[in-house]
Design a protein around this motif. Structure first.
Motif, PDB file in Angstrom:
ATOM      1  N   GLY A 490      51.499  30.108  39.597  1.00 21.61           N
ATOM      2  CA  GLY A 490      51.888  29.733  38.242  1.00 21.61           C
ATOM      3  C   GLY A 490      51.052  28.621  37.652  1.00 21.61           C
ATOM      4  N   TYR A 635      56.015  40.998  47.394  1.00 22.03           N
ATOM      5  CA  TYR A 635      55.883  40.433  46.050  1.00 22.03           C
ATOM      6  C   TYR A 635      55.998  41.553  45.008  1.00 22.03           C
ATOM      7  N   ASP A 639      58.731  42.226  42.033  1.00 16.47           N
ATOM      8  CA  ASP A 639      58.375  42.551  40.648  1.00 16.47           C
ATOM      9  C   ASP A 639      59.077  43.823  40.183  1.00 16.47           C
ATOM     10  N   VAL A 642      62.484  43.072  39.176  1.00 16.51           N
ATOM     11  CA  VAL A 642      62.497  42.452  37.844  1.00 16.51           C
ATOM     12  C   VAL A 642      62.392  43.534  36.770  1.00 16.51           C
ATOM     13  N   PHE A 668      61.115  35.892  45.861  1.00 16.83           N
ATOM     14  CA  PHE A 668      60.228  34.892  45.272  1.00 16.83           C
ATOM     15  C   PHE A 668      60.472  33.506  45.874  1.00 16.83           C
ATOM     16  N   SER A 673      57.105  31.444  45.124  1.00 20.51           N
ATOM     17  CA  SER A 673      56.549  31.805  43.826  1.00 20.51           C
ATOM     18  C   SER A 673      57.238  31.045  42.696  1.00 20.51           C
ATOM     19  N   TYR A 674      56.457  30.708  41.691  1.00 26.58           N
ATOM     20  CA  TYR A 674      56.996  30.045  40.503  1.00 26.58           C
ATOM     21  C   TYR A 674      58.007  30.932  39.782  1.00 26.58           C
ATOM     22  N   GLN A 675      57.913  32.251  39.975  1.00 22.70           N
ATOM     23  CA  GLN A 675      58.788  33.175  39.251  1.00 22.70           C
ATOM     24  C   GLN A 675      60.257  33.017  39.640  1.00 22.70           C
ATOM     25  N   GLU A 678      62.048  30.934  37.018  1.00 26.29           N
ATOM     26  CA  GLU A 678      62.309  31.649  35.764  1.00 26.29           C
ATOM     27  C   GLU A 678      63.491  32.609  35.915  1.00 26.29           C
TER      28      GLU A 678
END
Length: 689
Positions: A490, A635, A639, A642, A668, A673-675, A678
């Motif tokens: 990120g 990963y 996704d 998501v 994540f 992970s930065y995700q 979020e």
């Protein structure tokens, strides 16, 4: 005498079997148990079971292990537990197989045993075979404990075995003594303590009050001692006589690998001396292999790696490894792997410093690096066959054939810590080309599995090595890899900076493959920052740059089509984007590239959903999930969750959206992970279940 009498061989001269009054009627030679013996419940249970096999034939049990692992302590603890069941007494002999002097000859031990059993000194035969025959005669039918400590060989032990009787013979040795199998022996290989047992040993020696005050330091101390009882006792003895010391002070001293063996020496408790004696008796070729394996970063290796370090054939290396395994300097795994005990590894470095020329060690490391680089390159090619490369070994035939992506990923991940350490060592030795080439070979696994810390650590060294060589193309390659790592974390502005720096180097060098990749880095960074128009322009430029790539540029075109398709979908041009994505999907499907198929299908589902084709979007995600699962791309699987959450939100199914987001967040979080942040924010907006 009563009971059966067995004699093998001929005994000459008059033998007087009346008891010598200078010896007790029942020998009790077993030394006392060690006061701080700890743990070993499983081993004690095994010994008890093996001891129960004694009947007409004595139970012979060989306890082997590296010096200082606690073989004698274990044997004594067990034998004292069962001593009441052996009314005819106990015999003990230290055979000094690994002492500074010569091992005890069998006739010396037999003479002592015979005298302890009541034979007058003048009646002890001079010939060792006659001594052994008389010993078997006297022990036949009797229930004895016989402990033979520190044996050097099966030949040293065999004359000391009793006649047919329900006796127990415990043999300890640093060697396996597999030759005793023909004598009906059972074998127990003793490993260092586990962390719990090691902590318990320190608790007992130092007191739980002192160890409880510094729990982290205690755990660090056990690790630095390799959980070897001798090293732990040496450390505890040092601390016990220095009550004003904190445990962390000794931990600090032991942290210096160059001094650790010297620090682990306290009067007669010397770890260095234990290993020195074992090393002294090695044959020259095995001793050389032991010294050369000191260049291995972590001491875990296979036969091919050992053969590479030694520069010898596999058969010769295997024979030398057998010797090292036999004396317990090296452990052999059931899977064919080998391991130098932590302190043995340090000792191998110590003797290598004393006896191995620097040039020989340097050559051994270079051979080792060549071996692992060849393996890593072969694995990387199996994971992404069509990717462009710079390293020399990509132009050579693969040194190993992998069955597919899963096996290749598994090999690199299994060796990833070692490969990281090799990169660090190679960089420190000034082997700069090997350094960045090994980094390049990790590209696919790091991209698939997101080992961020190793990704950045290794490639920063790779970048420094490329700069040291003055190689702009290698430097750009490392910058591109670092840019993708920063994107995954990120850190988009930093990724953009690295991408621009790489693009300048690639253009100046006229390296068209690199120009496309650098533009890809830059475009992904722009898209991540919301600069959809700039990203679309950058990916378009990258597609145009594919025309300048020599040879087959099909993979470049497919990658840039996928990137451009994503940007177009983000820009609201879903139909146009879907077209680009289908072009890319056709290529990846044809090449069996499940990783990029999954990523392309996931983005295609967004395009389909935007056009109201929810069922088709769901089918695309199903297919994407299957592809990502096949290559273990967690990963990508996150996704996909998501993307499923977005579909659920379009249908107004908040429960399904929450479920998919929670699964994505868990992955994540684990990957760092930065995700994850979020997604947690979105989950917070959704409220309760």
């Amino acid at each position: 005498m009563s009971g059966s009498v067995v004699q093998a061989g001929t005994v000459h001269g008059g033998i007087h079997l009346h008891r010598d009054s200078r010896y007790p009627s029942v020998p009790a030679q077993l030394p006392a148990s060690r006061p701080y013996f700890t743990d070993r419940a499983q081993e004690l249970e095994t010994l008890a079971r093996l001891g129960e096999t004694a009947g007409e034939q004595a139970a012979v049990i060989v306890i082997s292990g590296v010096g200082g692992v606690g073989k004698t302590s274990l044997a004594l603890a067990w034998l004292h537990r069962v001593v009441a069941g052996f009314a005819d007494g106990q015999l003990f002999a230290d055979l000094r197989g690994f002492s500074t002097g010569a091992p005890v000859m069998p006739d010396e031990s037999l003479g002592r045993f015979l005298r302890a059993l009541g034979v007058a000194p003048e009646a002890v035969p001079a010939d060792v075979d006659e001594q052994a025959a008389l010993f078997r005669t006297l022990t036949a039918g009797r229930k004895l404990i016989i402990m033979l400590d520190n044996a050097a060989s099966a030949a040293q032990v065999r004359p000391l075995l009793p006649g047919h009787s329900p006796s127990v013979v415990a043999v300890t040795s640093r060697r396996k003594l597999s030759g005793l199998a023909v004598d009906g022996a059972s074998f127990l290989s003793l490993d260092p303590l586990d962390e719990t047992g090691a902590v318990q040993l320190l608790d007992r020696m130092l007191g739980s009050g002192r160890t409880g005050a510094e729990p982290q330091a205690v755990r660090s101390l056990t690790a630095l001692c390799g959980r070897l009882p001798l090293a732990l006792c040496t450390s505890a003895a040092r601390l016990a006589t220095r009550g004003h010391w904190r445990i962390e002070r000794l931990v600090g001293e032991l942290a210096d690998e160059r001094r650790r063996l010297a620090v682990l020496g306290e009067e007669d408790l010397s770890v260095q001396a234990v290993f020195d004696v074992t090393y002294r008796d090695l044959p020259p070729s095995a001793a050389r292999l032991y010294r050369l394996m000191s260049v291995h970063p972590n001491g875990w290796f296979g036969l091919p790696a050992a053969a590479a370090a030694a520069g010898t054939g596999a058969d010769d290396t295997a024979r030398d490894l057998d010797v090292l395994v036999d004396v317990n300097l090296v452990d052999a795994g059931a899977d064919g792997s080998f391991r130098l005990h932590d302190l043995a590894h340090l000792h191998s470095r110590s003797v290598a410093e004393r006896f191995e020329p620097e040039t020989e060690k340097a050559r051994a490391f270079q051979r080792l690096m060549d071996h692992y680089l060849g393996m890593a390159v072969a694995a990387d090619r199996a994971i992404i066959p069509d990717r462009w490369h710079l390293g020399r070994k990509y132009a050579e035939p693969p040194v190993r054939s992998f069955s597919g992506t899963t096996e290749a990923i598994g090999w690199i991940e299994g060796e990833l810590t070692l490969l990281r350490d090799l990169i660090s060592d190679a960089h420190g030795r000034g082997l700069h080309r090997d350094t960045w080439e090994m980094c390049e070979a990790l590209w696919a696994v790091l991209t698939f599995r997101k080992h961020y810390a190793i990704w950045i650590e290794t490639h920063e060294k790779g970048l420094a090595s490329a700069a040291a060589l003055g190689d702009p193309v290698a430097r750009a390659r490392m910058l591109e890899a670092l840019a993708f790592a920063r994107l995954n974390l990120g850190e988009f502005r930093e990724a953009e900076r690295l991408g621009r720096e790489a693009l300048t180097l690639e253009r100046d060098a006229g390296h068209s493959d690199g120009v496309v990749t650098a533009l890809e880095c830059l475009g992904v960074a722009q898209l991540a920052q919301g600069d959809v128009t700039d990203a679309t322009e950058t990916f378009t430029r990258a597609l145009e740059a594919c025309r300048d790539v020599p040879g087959d540029a099909a993979r470049h075109v497919a990658m840039m089509s996928r990137r451009l398709g994503e940007a177009l979908v983000r820009d609201g041009r879903s139909g146009e984007g879907a077209g680009r994505l289908r072009e890319a999907l056709a290529f990846f499907t044809g090449r069996g590239d499940d990783y990029n198929r999954a990523r392309t299908l996931s983005t295609l589902s967004d395009a389909l959903a935007a056009d109201g084709q929810d069922a088709e979007a769901g089918a695309a995600l199903d297919e994407a999930g299957e592809a990502a699962t096949r290559v273990g791309a967690r990963y990508s699987l996150a996704d996909i969750h998501v993307a499923r959450a977005r579909l659920a939100a379009l249908r107004g199914d908040l429960a399904a959206e929450r479920g998919h987001l929670e699964q994505a967040a868990a992955v994540f979080d684990e990957l760092g992970s930065y995700q994850a942040r979020e997604i947690r924010e979105r989950l917070s907006e959704l409220g309760g279940p």
